[in-house]
Design an enzyme around this catalytic site. Sequence first.
Site, PDB file in Angstrom:
ATOM      1  N   ASP A 154     -67.061   9.906  34.413  1.00 13.00           N
ATOM      2  CA  ASP A 154     -67.523   8.515  34.329  1.00 13.00           C
ATOM      3  C   ASP A 154     -68.982   8.436  33.885  1.00 13.00           C
ATOM      4  O   ASP A 154     -69.773   9.326  34.181  1.00 13.00           O
ATOM      5  CB  ASP A 154     -67.333   7.836  35.694  1.00 13.00           C
ATOM      6  N   GLY A 164     -70.542   5.122  28.861  1.00  7.38           N
ATOM      7  CA  GLY A 164     -71.092   3.885  28.300  1.00  7.38           C
ATOM      8  C   GLY A 164     -72.542   3.691  28.717  1.00  7.38           C
ATOM      9  O   GLY A 164     -73.419   3.393  27.894  1.00  7.38           O
ATOM     10  N   HIS A 175     -69.003   8.107  24.525  1.00 11.15           N
ATOM     11  CA  HIS A 175     -67.694   8.769  24.635  1.00 11.15           C
ATOM     12  C   HIS A 175     -67.669  10.032  23.773  1.00 11.15           C
ATOM     13  O   HIS A 175     -67.144  11.065  24.185  1.00 11.15           O
ATOM     14  CB  HIS A 175     -66.571   7.830  24.179  1.00 11.15           C
ATOM     15  N   LEU A 228     -55.790  29.029  32.083  1.00  7.82           N
ATOM     16  CA  LEU A 228     -56.212  27.746  32.653  1.00  7.82           C
ATOM     17  C   LEU A 228     -55.293  26.651  32.123  1.00  7.82           C
ATOM     18  O   LEU A 228     -55.021  26.597  30.920  1.00  7.82           O
ATOM     19  CB  LEU A 228     -57.663  27.445  32.220  1.00  7.82           C
TER      20      LEU A 228
HETATM   21  C1  IPE Z   1     -62.203   5.677  35.739  1.00 10.21           C
HETATM   22  O1  IPE Z   1     -63.403   5.214  35.203  1.00 10.21           O
HETATM   23  C2  IPE Z   1     -61.268   6.058  34.646  1.00 10.21           C
HETATM   24  C3  IPE Z   1     -61.677   7.203  33.828  1.00 10.21           C
HETATM   25  C4  IPE Z   1     -62.697   7.999  34.049  1.00 10.21           C
HETATM   26  C5  IPE Z   1     -60.824   7.476  32.720  1.00 10.21           C
HETATM   27  P1  IPE Z   1     -63.655   3.651  35.016  1.00 10.21           P
HETATM   28  O2  IPE Z   1     -65.064   3.513  34.541  1.00 10.21           O
HETATM   29  O3  IPE Z   1     -62.608   3.057  34.166  1.00 10.21           O
HETATM   30  O4  IPE Z   1     -63.472   3.128  36.494  1.00 10.21           O
HETATM   31  P2  IPE Z   1     -64.088   1.864  37.238  1.00 10.21           P
HETATM   32  O5  IPE Z   1     -63.818   0.682  36.363  1.00 10.21           O
HETATM   33  O6  IPE Z   1     -65.540   2.129  37.397  1.00 10.21           O
HETATM   34  O7  IPE Z   1     -63.356   1.837  38.537  1.00 10.21           O
HETATM   35  C1  IPE Z   2     -65.851   7.047  31.322  1.00 12.54           C
HETATM   36  O1  IPE Z   2     -67.009   6.383  30.959  1.00 12.54           O
HETATM   37  C2  IPE Z   2     -64.857   7.167  30.190  1.00 12.54           C
HETATM   38  C3  IPE Z   2     -63.693   6.280  30.293  1.00 12.54           C
HETATM   39  C4  IPE Z   2     -63.410   5.514  31.309  1.00 12.54           C
HETATM   40  C5  IPE Z   2     -62.802   6.241  29.162  1.00 12.54           C
HETATM   41  P1  IPE Z   2     -67.090   4.800  30.966  1.00 12.54           P
HETATM   42  O2  IPE Z   2     -66.616   4.305  29.638  1.00 12.54           O
HETATM   43  O3  IPE Z   2     -66.386   4.243  32.126  1.00 12.54           O
HETATM   44  O4  IPE Z   2     -68.652   4.574  31.073  1.00 12.54           O
HETATM   45  P2  IPE Z   2     -69.414   3.577  32.054  1.00 12.54           P
HETATM   46  O5  IPE Z   2     -68.865   3.834  33.420  1.00 12.54           O
HETATM   47  O6  IPE Z   2     -69.097   2.199  31.573  1.00 12.54           O
HETATM   48  O7  IPE Z   2     -70.841   3.943  31.927  1.00 12.54           O
HETATM   49 MG    MG Z   3     -66.904   3.832  34.029  1.00 16.58          MG
END
Ligand code: IPE
Ligand code: IPE
Ligand code: MG
Length: 249
Positions: free
Chosen positions: A21, A24, A39, A133
């Site tokens: 996570d 973004g 990403h 793995l």
């Molecule tokens: C969880 O992250 C899903 C993935 C890492 C693919 P999100 O960013 O989508 O989750 P929330 O919205 O913070 O719960």
């Molecule tokens: C995790 O990063 C990747 C996916 C959920 C696909 P995010 O896209 O959720 O990035 P943030 O959490 O908005 O920073």
């Molecule tokens: Mg996120």
Amino acid sequence: MTYKESLNKENIPRHVAVIMDGNGRWAKQKFGRNRIFGHAKGADSVRNITEACRELGVEYLTLYAFSTENWSRPKTEVNALMKLLVKTIKRETNELNKNGVKLNTIGDIERLPDDCIRHLQEAKETTKNNSKLVLTLALSYSSRWELTKAIKNIAQDAADGKISPSEVNETLIHSYLATKDIPDPELLIRTSGEKRISNYLLWQIAYSELYFTETLWPDFGKEEFFKAIYEFQNRERRFGKISEQLVVK
Ligand code: IPE
Ligand code: IPE
Ligand code: MG
């Protein structure tokens, strides 16, 4: 001493699951760039952490790459993620193969665009005999999707007389999950400071150690991973017992 050097080689988790996570926020905070940039950088962390697992002898790495809920993101972001998935698979399959990594997926893969499905299938086929793995990508995955499907199939098999309700136990339930061939993770890591599970592996993490770090996924490198393993090794896993009952290794 580095975290890697401090690790007890006798106590490496067999299975590590990760909620990747913060892509973004990383792009925005560090470069004022759009989320897609984050990403793309996150894909490099996937490579690093896969290598780190190979170095330690972790047998299963399960990465949350795209959740059922992520389908609700803006269409441009969803499309960009799907394109990035194809690009990354094309770029990394040879390397995975060289390193003995078998690619696997869990989730409602049929919802993905056709070219994603095709490239995933090819990469799985190419790496299917590897055994060092198992790298599982959770794509269009959510735990409630998985559990709903499992319960539906158990009910159907009971209705068809293939199993009887009295046979339903934890082992049987495990065998109906998308992770039926994978042991439960000993360790779950979530990056980016969020402290929630976001519908990930709810059944499987019943007794996992949870590790949360503020580090955003694109900054999560090998040494950070080794630090998480180090912390895991310094926890006492009691499984409901008391300290004195645990066998000292
Ligand atoms: C969880 O992250 C899903 C993935 C890492 C693919 P999100 O960013 O989508 O989750 P929330 O919205 O913070 O719960
Ligand atoms: C995790 O990063 C990747 C996916 C959920 C696909 P995010 O896209 O959720 O990035 P943030 O959490 O908005 O920073
Ligand atoms: Mg996120």
